[in-house]
Write a protein that holds these residues in place. Structure first.
Motif, PDB file in Angstrom:
ATOM      1  N   VAL A  86       6.255  -6.349  -1.282  1.00 20.53           N
ATOM      2  CA  VAL A  86       6.409  -6.226  -2.727  1.00 20.53           C
ATOM      3  C   VAL A  86       5.898  -4.848  -3.131  1.00 20.53           C
ATOM      4  N   GLY A  87       6.684  -4.154  -3.956  1.00 22.86           N
ATOM      5  CA  GLY A  87       6.259  -2.815  -4.370  1.00 22.86           C
ATOM      6  C   GLY A  87       7.226  -1.772  -3.850  1.00 22.86           C
ATOM      7  N   GLY A  88       7.181  -0.610  -4.442  1.00 22.95           N
ATOM      8  CA  GLY A  88       8.145   0.450  -4.151  1.00 22.95           C
ATOM      9  C   GLY A  88       7.791   1.291  -2.946  1.00 22.95           C
TER      10      GLY A  88
ATOM     11  N   LYS B 141       4.217   1.702  -1.594  1.00 19.16           N
ATOM     12  CA  LYS B 141       3.704   0.572  -0.797  1.00 19.16           C
ATOM     13  C   LYS B 141       4.213   0.671   0.646  1.00 19.16           C
TER      14      LYS B 141
ATOM     15  N   LYS C  35      14.342  -7.862  -7.604  1.00 20.72           N
ATOM     16  CA  LYS C  35      12.893  -7.934  -7.427  1.00 20.72           C
ATOM     17  C   LYS C  35      12.429  -6.589  -6.879  1.00 20.72           C
ATOM     18  N   ASP C  36      11.192  -6.286  -7.126  1.00 15.38           N
ATOM     19  CA  ASP C  36      10.646  -5.045  -6.591  1.00 15.38           C
ATOM     20  C   ASP C  36      10.171  -5.339  -5.169  1.00 15.38           C
ATOM     21  N   GLU C  37      11.169  -5.479  -4.301  1.00 19.14           N
ATOM     22  CA  GLU C  37      10.859  -6.006  -2.986  1.00 19.14           C
ATOM     23  C   GLU C  37      11.699  -5.298  -1.934  1.00 19.14           C
ATOM     24  N   SER C  38      11.145  -5.078  -0.770  1.00 21.20           N
ATOM     25  CA  SER C  38      11.961  -4.536   0.307  1.00 21.20           C
ATOM     26  C   SER C  38      11.596  -5.251   1.602  1.00 21.20           C
TER      27      SER C  38
ATOM     28  N   ASP D  51      16.215   1.408  -1.739  1.00 21.17           N
ATOM     29  CA  ASP D  51      16.302   1.424  -3.205  1.00 21.17           C
ATOM     30  C   ASP D  51      17.405   0.483  -3.672  1.00 21.17           C
TER      31      ASP D  51
ATOM     32  N   SER E 216      16.183  -3.101  -3.260  1.00 15.53           N
ATOM     33  CA  SER E 216      15.263  -3.597  -4.291  1.00 15.53           C
ATOM     34  C   SER E 216      15.949  -3.675  -5.649  1.00 15.53           C
ATOM     35  N   LYS E 217      16.828  -2.723  -5.925  1.00 13.50           N
ATOM     36  CA  LYS E 217      17.498  -2.730  -7.219  1.00 13.50           C
ATOM     37  C   LYS E 217      18.361  -3.982  -7.403  1.00 13.50           C
TER      38      LYS E 217
END
Ligand SMILES: Nc1ncnc2c1ncn2[C@@H]1O[C@H](COP(=O)(O)OP(=O)(O)O)[C@@H](O)[C@H]1O
Ligand SMILES: [Mg+2]
Length: 315
Positions: A273-275, A278, A230-233, A222, A225-226
């Motif tokens: 991409v995505g939380g 995903k 970007k909404d990325e991990s 979290d 990504s925060k």
């Protein structure tokens, strides 16, 4: 499951005019391992020392399992073990002798001391060295004895200040394995470290501070990504069989995957991409692919990138 907690409430520490900790609020709860990150001088050691009442806060409170570590010191610290700037054990003492002294100080009843010492030495895999002089030990072995000392009385809350610092690779790896074992025994561990790969490997969450202020606290992914905006991990996976080009292409084509990077024949970083949903889907798909998945965790590189971004302007 019992719930343990470590809580800083408006914690402030001034050394003369210098503010080392500024209104720190942080609550860690449950059984997990939390990494404590920040540049040198950020206030990590000061925070941990206030929790063990080695340093007195200028204002605010430090609570362990809800008890004030200064006002209710004895009860609060009875459930807390710590490894913070411990002095070297006198070289001519054996672990048995050194730990007996510590058990005495901690109020372990005489009848339980022997078994308690054997138990903690077994935990750090030093039982066979119980009667040997500490002076002959490697740095890693001495650090394992220090951890054993912190474990006397079987505390469920552990505060560790850079537990692997100054050790060689073997020493570091041994201490890391011990911390992982301790974590699996339902404890709340708060550990400062500069080694981000170690934090990614051991910790569930991180708290980041700078100039005595909390910048972020949460699950590693979290936070990544925060702060990457970007909404990325990035997830690191390890498998038991070498990954073929075909398999790599199949992984690359999975939903949400934006790129992959090989770290070795059996280890890759997957940029996603995505939380969390995903990530959950990705894990399911990888298991379905029967590639021998044995590790699925936030990539060390992702935490490092976040750290470098977060702290670049704060020097
Ligand atoms: N006893 C002390 N007297 C004066 N300043 C101190 C003392 N202890 C720590 N500091 C200062 O407080 C700040 C935070 O230190 P510390 O908590 O050790 O940081 P960290 O562990 O994150 O590297 C640093 O700038 C340090 O120089
Ligand atoms: Mg420090």
């Amino acid at each position: 499951m019992p719930d343990f907690s470590i809580e800083a409430v408006n914690l402030t520490k001034k050394y003369g005019n210098f503010t080392a900790l500024s209104d720190l609020n942080l609550k860690l709860e449950g059984t997990k391992c939390v990494g404590f990150l920040g540049p040198n001088g950020a206030g990590k050691t000061t925070t941990l020392k206030i929790f063990t009442d080695m340093v007195r806060a200028t204002s605010g409170r430090a609570l362990i399992n809800g008890l004030d570590s200064h006002k209710d010191k004895k009860t609060a610290l009875s459930s807390c073990g710590a490894l913070i700037e411990v002095p070297e054990i006198y070289p001519s003492l054996t672990p048995r002798e050194a730990l007996t002294m510590i058990a005495e100080i901690r109020g372990v009843p005489a009848s339980e001391r022997k078994s308690s010492i054997t138990k903690v030495l077994e935990k750090v895999k030093m039982a066979e060295w119980m009667g040997k002089k500490v002076g002959k030990f490697s740095k890693g072995m001495k650090q394992r004895i220090n951890i054993a000392a912190a474990l006397i009385g079987d505390p469920h809350v552990l505060l560790l200040d850079e537990p692997t610092s100054g050790l060689d690779p073997r020493g570091m790896s041994e201490v890391r394995e011990i911390i992982k074992d301790l974590k699996s025994e339902s404890r709340l561990i708060f550990m400062s470290s500069h080694i981000l790969s170690e934090v990614s490997e051991i910790c569930d969450e991180v708290a980041m501070i700078d100039h005595g202020r909390l910048l972020a606290y949460g699950k590693i992914n979290d936070i990544v990504s925060k702060f990457s905006g970007k909404d990325e991990s990035v997830i690191e996976i390890t498998v038991t069989k070498d990954l073929s080009t075909v398999t790599l292409n199949r992984i690359r084509a999975l939903d949400g995957v934006s790129s992959i990077r090989a770290l070795g024949p059996r280890r890759i970083d997957i940029k996603l991409v995505g939380g969390p949903s995903k990530q959950e889907k990705l894990l399911e798909k990888l298991v379905e692919m029967k590639i021998g998945l044995i590790v699925f965790r936030p990539a060390a590189s992702a935490l490092e990138e976040t750290y470098l971004n977060m702290f670049k302007e704060s020097v």
